[in-house]
Design a protein around this motif. Structure first.
Motif, PDB file in Angstrom:
ATOM      1  N   ILE A  48       0.861  -1.178   0.000  1.00  0.00           N
ATOM      2  CA  ILE A  48       0.000   0.000   0.000  1.00  0.00           C
ATOM      3  C   ILE A  48       0.900   1.233   0.000  1.00  0.00           C
ATOM      4  O   ILE A  48       1.820   1.336   0.812  1.00  0.00           O
ATOM      5  CB  ILE A  48      -0.906   0.015   1.246  1.00  0.00           C
ATOM      6  N   LEU A  49       0.641   2.151  -0.910  1.00  0.00           N
ATOM      7  CA  LEU A  49       1.403   3.400  -0.998  1.00  0.00           C
ATOM      8  C   LEU A  49       0.542   4.523  -0.427  1.00  0.00           C
ATOM      9  O   LEU A  49      -0.468   4.905  -1.012  1.00  0.00           O
ATOM     10  CB  LEU A  49       1.773   3.706  -2.449  1.00  0.00           C
ATOM     11  N   ASP A  50       0.936   5.022   0.735  1.00  0.00           N
ATOM     12  CA  ASP A  50       0.183   6.067   1.419  1.00  0.00           C
ATOM     13  C   ASP A  50       0.959   7.372   1.310  1.00  0.00           C
ATOM     14  O   ASP A  50       1.966   7.577   1.997  1.00  0.00           O
ATOM     15  CB  ASP A  50      -0.022   5.674   2.888  1.00  0.00           C
ATOM     16  N   PHE A  51       0.505   8.262   0.425  1.00  0.00           N
ATOM     17  CA  PHE A  51       1.168   9.553   0.248  1.00  0.00           C
ATOM     18  C   PHE A  51       0.698  10.504   1.349  1.00  0.00           C
ATOM     19  O   PHE A  51      -0.514  10.721   1.524  1.00  0.00           O
ATOM     20  CB  PHE A  51       0.854  10.123  -1.136  1.00  0.00           C
ATOM     21  N   ARG A  52       1.652  11.076   2.084  1.00  0.00           N
ATOM     22  CA  ARG A  52       1.337  11.909   3.232  1.00  0.00           C
ATOM     23  C   ARG A  52       2.019  13.266   3.111  1.00  0.00           C
ATOM     24  O   ARG A  52       3.010  13.405   2.396  1.00  0.00           O
ATOM     25  CB  ARG A  52       1.787  11.227   4.535  1.00  0.00           C
ATOM     26  N   ALA A  53       1.493  14.221   3.860  1.00  0.00           N
ATOM     27  CA  ALA A  53       2.088  15.559   3.895  1.00  0.00           C
ATOM     28  C   ALA A  53       2.118  16.044   5.337  1.00  0.00           C
ATOM     29  O   ALA A  53       1.136  15.883   6.072  1.00  0.00           O
ATOM     30  CB  ALA A  53       1.302  16.527   3.023  1.00  0.00           C
ATOM     31  N   GLU A  54       3.239  16.630   5.725  1.00  0.00           N
ATOM     32  CA  GLU A  54       3.364  17.156   7.072  1.00  0.00           C
ATOM     33  C   GLU A  54       2.327  18.265   7.282  1.00  0.00           C
ATOM     34  O   GLU A  54       2.167  19.168   6.457  1.00  0.00           O
ATOM     35  CB  GLU A  54       4.769  17.708   7.291  1.00  0.00           C
ATOM     36  N   GLY A  55       1.607  18.178   8.384  1.00  0.00           N
ATOM     37  CA  GLY A  55       0.590  19.168   8.694  1.00  0.00           C
ATOM     38  C   GLY A  55      -0.783  18.835   8.145  1.00  0.00           C
ATOM     39  O   GLY A  55      -1.760  19.526   8.451  1.00  0.00           O
ATOM     40  N   PHE A  56      -0.896  17.770   7.333  1.00  0.00           N
ATOM     41  CA  PHE A  56      -2.198  17.380   6.793  1.00  0.00           C
ATOM     42  C   PHE A  56      -2.867  16.431   7.793  1.00  0.00           C
ATOM     43  O   PHE A  56      -2.892  15.227   7.634  1.00  0.00           O
ATOM     44  CB  PHE A  56      -2.043  16.709   5.430  1.00  0.00           C
ATOM     45  N   ASP A  57      -3.421  17.028   8.849  1.00  0.00           N
ATOM     46  CA  ASP A  57      -3.974  16.237   9.938  1.00  0.00           C
ATOM     47  C   ASP A  57      -5.230  15.479   9.526  1.00  0.00           C
ATOM     48  O   ASP A  57      -5.559  14.447  10.111  1.00  0.00           O
ATOM     49  CB  ASP A  57      -4.291  17.135  11.133  1.00  0.00           C
ATOM     50  N   GLN A  58      -5.944  15.962   8.489  1.00  0.00           N
ATOM     51  CA  GLN A  58      -7.175  15.288   8.087  1.00  0.00           C
ATOM     52  C   GLN A  58      -6.900  13.881   7.563  1.00  0.00           C
ATOM     53  O   GLN A  58      -7.772  13.021   7.599  1.00  0.00           O
ATOM     54  CB  GLN A  58      -7.892  16.099   6.998  1.00  0.00           C
ATOM     55  N   GLY A  59      -5.684  13.649   7.057  1.00  0.00           N
ATOM     56  CA  GLY A  59      -5.363  12.329   6.538  1.00  0.00           C
ATOM     57  C   GLY A  59      -4.780  11.390   7.570  1.00  0.00           C
ATOM     58  O   GLY A  59      -4.549  10.208   7.287  1.00  0.00           O
ATOM     59  N   ARG A  60      -4.533  11.909   8.768  1.00  0.00           N
ATOM     60  CA  ARG A  60      -3.891  11.105   9.800  1.00  0.00           C
ATOM     61  C   ARG A  60      -4.737   9.903  10.213  1.00  0.00           C
ATOM     62  O   ARG A  60      -4.208   8.812  10.427  1.00  0.00           O
ATOM     63  CB  ARG A  60      -3.602  11.991  11.015  1.00  0.00           C
ATOM     64  N   GLU A  61      -6.042  10.097  10.280  1.00  0.00           N
ATOM     65  CA  GLU A  61      -6.921   9.003  10.713  1.00  0.00           C
ATOM     66  C   GLU A  61      -6.867   7.834   9.737  1.00  0.00           C
ATOM     67  O   GLU A  61      -6.781   6.666  10.146  1.00  0.00           O
ATOM     68  CB  GLU A  61      -8.353   9.518  10.854  1.00  0.00           C
ATOM     69  N   LEU A  62      -6.909   8.146   8.436  1.00  0.00           N
ATOM     70  CA  LEU A  62      -6.831   7.080   7.435  1.00  0.00           C
ATOM     71  C   LEU A  62      -5.475   6.396   7.480  1.00  0.00           C
ATOM     72  O   LEU A  62      -5.384   5.158   7.379  1.00  0.00           O
ATOM     73  CB  LEU A  62      -7.079   7.662   6.037  1.00  0.00           C
ATOM     74  N   SER A  63      -4.406   7.163   7.655  1.00  0.00           N
ATOM     75  CA  SER A  63      -3.067   6.574   7.711  1.00  0.00           C
ATOM     76  C   SER A  63      -2.924   5.628   8.895  1.00  0.00           C
ATOM     77  O   SER A  63      -2.376   4.530   8.775  1.00  0.00           O
ATOM     78  CB  SER A  63      -2.004   7.676   7.794  1.00  0.00           C
ATOM     79  N   LEU A  64      -3.447   6.045  10.055  1.00  0.00           N
ATOM     80  CA  LEU A  64      -3.382   5.183  11.246  1.00  0.00           C
ATOM     81  C   LEU A  64      -4.189   3.909  11.034  1.00  0.00           C
ATOM     82  O   LEU A  64      -3.786   2.820  11.458  1.00  0.00           O
ATOM     83  CB  LEU A  64      -3.879   5.938  12.467  1.00  0.00           C
ATOM     84  N   LEU A  65      -5.342   4.030  10.369  1.00  0.00           N
ATOM     85  CA  LEU A  65      -6.163   2.843  10.088  1.00  0.00           C
ATOM     86  C   LEU A  65      -5.419   1.896   9.159  1.00  0.00           C
ATOM     87  O   LEU A  65      -5.395   0.671   9.380  1.00  0.00           O
ATOM     88  CB  LEU A  65      -7.486   3.278   9.459  1.00  0.00           C
ATOM     89  N   LEU A  66      -4.784   2.430   8.122  1.00  0.00           N
ATOM     90  CA  LEU A  66      -4.032   1.584   7.196  1.00  0.00           C
ATOM     91  C   LEU A  66      -2.876   0.890   7.905  1.00  0.00           C
ATOM     92  O   LEU A  66      -2.592  -0.290   7.641  1.00  0.00           O
ATOM     93  CB  LEU A  66      -3.509   2.428   6.029  1.00  0.00           C
ATOM     94  N   GLU A  67      -2.207   1.582   8.801  1.00  0.00           N
ATOM     95  CA  GLU A  67      -1.113   0.968   9.555  1.00  0.00           C
ATOM     96  C   GLU A  67      -1.628  -0.190  10.391  1.00  0.00           C
ATOM     97  O   GLU A  67      -1.028  -1.279  10.419  1.00  0.00           O
ATOM     98  CB  GLU A  67      -0.443   2.011  10.439  1.00  0.00           C
ATOM     99  N   ARG A  68      -2.753   0.030  11.073  1.00  0.00           N
ATOM    100  CA  ARG A  68      -3.290  -1.034  11.941  1.00  0.00           C
ATOM    101  C   ARG A  68      -3.732  -2.240  11.129  1.00  0.00           C
ATOM    102  O   ARG A  68      -3.444  -3.392  11.502  1.00  0.00           O
ATOM    103  CB  ARG A  68      -4.456  -0.462  12.750  1.00  0.00           C
ATOM    104  N   LEU A  69      -4.421  -2.002  10.023  1.00  0.00           N
ATOM    105  CA  LEU A  69      -4.910  -3.118   9.219  1.00  0.00           C
ATOM    106  C   LEU A  69      -3.763  -3.859   8.529  1.00  0.00           C
ATOM    107  O   LEU A  69      -3.852  -5.075   8.304  1.00  0.00           O
ATOM    108  CB  LEU A  69      -5.914  -2.613   8.178  1.00  0.00           C
ATOM    109  N   THR A  70      -2.692  -3.145   8.198  1.00  0.00           N
ATOM    110  CA  THR A  70      -1.530  -3.807   7.599  1.00  0.00           C
ATOM    111  C   THR A  70      -0.891  -4.761   8.596  1.00  0.00           C
ATOM    112  O   THR A  70      -0.544  -5.899   8.253  1.00  0.00           O
ATOM    113  CB  THR A  70      -0.501  -2.764   7.125  1.00  0.00           C
ATOM    114  N   VAL A  71      -0.742  -4.327   9.832  1.00  0.00           N
ATOM    115  CA  VAL A  71      -0.177  -5.205  10.862  1.00  0.00           C
ATOM    116  C   VAL A  71      -1.099  -6.395  11.102  1.00  0.00           C
ATOM    117  O   VAL A  71      -0.648  -7.542  11.221  1.00  0.00           O
ATOM    118  CB  VAL A  71       0.059  -4.422  12.168  1.00  0.00           C
ATOM    119  N   GLU A  72      -2.408  -6.148  11.124  1.00  0.00           N
ATOM    120  CA  GLU A  72      -3.373  -7.236  11.319  1.00  0.00           C
ATOM    121  C   GLU A  72      -3.324  -8.250  10.177  1.00  0.00           C
ATOM    122  O   GLU A  72      -3.650  -9.420  10.363  1.00  0.00           O
ATOM    123  CB  GLU A  72      -4.790  -6.672  11.432  1.00  0.00           C
TER     124      GLU A  72
END
Length: 334
Positions: free
Chosen positions: A78-102
């Protein structure tokens, strides 16, 4: 692992069988190196038995071709493009991290900072965040271009895993939850490999090959896999033994003549590819079947694709020829 130099001298190339056994020790070294590199912030160089969290990593475009693309031939990334200060995308990124580990080795997640990945931004034509893609066998596909609830994200990732397995033969990597927090490669017995629970059966399979008992070797390898479906040595040995069974009674001249006369005949091309592989012409075997996938459809295409995936098992996942052929197959299928 290098491609095996298979030959029909004595039906079985015993050097190839020996190489399969030696690969077990090399795999352990690769796993330790993968864990070390993963914990240093780069993509795993080779996906081995690493902690699940090691498959969630930060990377950039300088490592994309050398690490992320090869990794996508072993596990969907999964390629998750992120930007510093883009807090609105943080929730999706954290969800992707958790589901990847699962996912326990069936997915990896590469986080890319858009500020340091401008070439990739242009290549993927990203105009807004969030922007989440998948990379499978070098083939990119969009996942999310907007926010999504967890159940929808789970469904999309489950479909991604299914597509990776069924269309590309990308099955994921081995993970070791017990390694979480441990020093990579550490351990008092790191240089010694204890006897495995199936070593006697594996030895019996090699002995059967030595005695030209191909059916016995196939049974022994299948017995190991029945108890331990993830045993890489047994998978490799079984794929090679079954290959030798298929070519044992072939008339090479007749097989190659039939393939030349019928370039769109799946059975003729599969038989010729088997001979190519046994003769050590690995690239030729892969190329023949990729070309046949290109000109066939339906059940014929599926039959060729399945045989090609079986050949990948016979050569071994670490071969660069396998990685290249997976990428070529992906381009033909999509």
């Amino acid at each position: 692992m290098q491609p095996r130099n298979m030959s029909m001298s004595g039906v079985v190339d015993l050097a190839a069988v020996k190489a399969a056994g030696e690969a077990k020790a090399k795999a352990e070294q690769a796993r330790a190196e993968a864990a070390r590199k993963a914990t240093q912030g780069g993509a795993p160089a080779s996906a081995g038995a690493v902690p699940p969290s090691a498959l969630v990593f930060d990377t950039d475009e300088t490592q994309f071709e050398s690490h992320v693309v090869p990794l996508s031939g072993e596990v969907p990334v999964i390629l998750d493009f992120r930007a510093e200060g883009f807090d609105q995308g943080r929730e999706l990124s954290l969800l992707l991290e958790r589901l990847t580990v699962e996912a326990n080795g069936r997915l990896a997640l590469a986080a890319l900072d858009v500020a340091a990945s401008q070439n990739l931004i242009r290549e993927f034509r990203i105009q807004a965040l969030p922007a989440v893609f998948a990379l499978v066998a070098g083939q990119a596909m969009p996942l999310f271009q907007d926010f999504a609830p967890e159940d929808e994200v789970r469904a999309v990732l489950a479909q991604l895993v299914q597509i990776a397995e069924e269309r590309f033969g990308v099955l994921g990597v081995a993970v070791d939850p017990a390694a979480e927090g441990a020093a990579p490669g550490a351990g008092p017995e790191a240089d010694e490999e204890p006897a495995g629970p199936h070593d006697s059966l594996l030895d019996a399979a090699v002995a059967a090959l030595d005695a030209d008992d191909l059916d016995g070797a196939v049974r022994a390898y299948k017995d190991v896999l029945a108890a331990d479906p993830g045993n890489s040595e047994a998978k490799l040995g079984l794929a090679q033994a079954e290959l030798f069974v298929r070519v044992k009674g072939m008339d090479p001249q007749a097989v190659r003549a039939a393939a030349a006369e019928n370039p769109r005949d799946p059975a003729a091309q599969i038989a010729a590819a088997d001979l190519d592989l046994v003769g050590g012409h690995v690239a030729d075997a892969f190329g023949r079947l990729v070309d046949t996938v290109r000109v066939t459809s339906g059940e014929d295409r599926d039959a060729v694709r399945v045989r090609l995936l079986e050949m990948f098992d016979a050569v071994g996942p670490d071969s660069p020829l396998v990685t290249s052929a997976r990428t070529a197959l992906a381009r033909v299928l999509f």
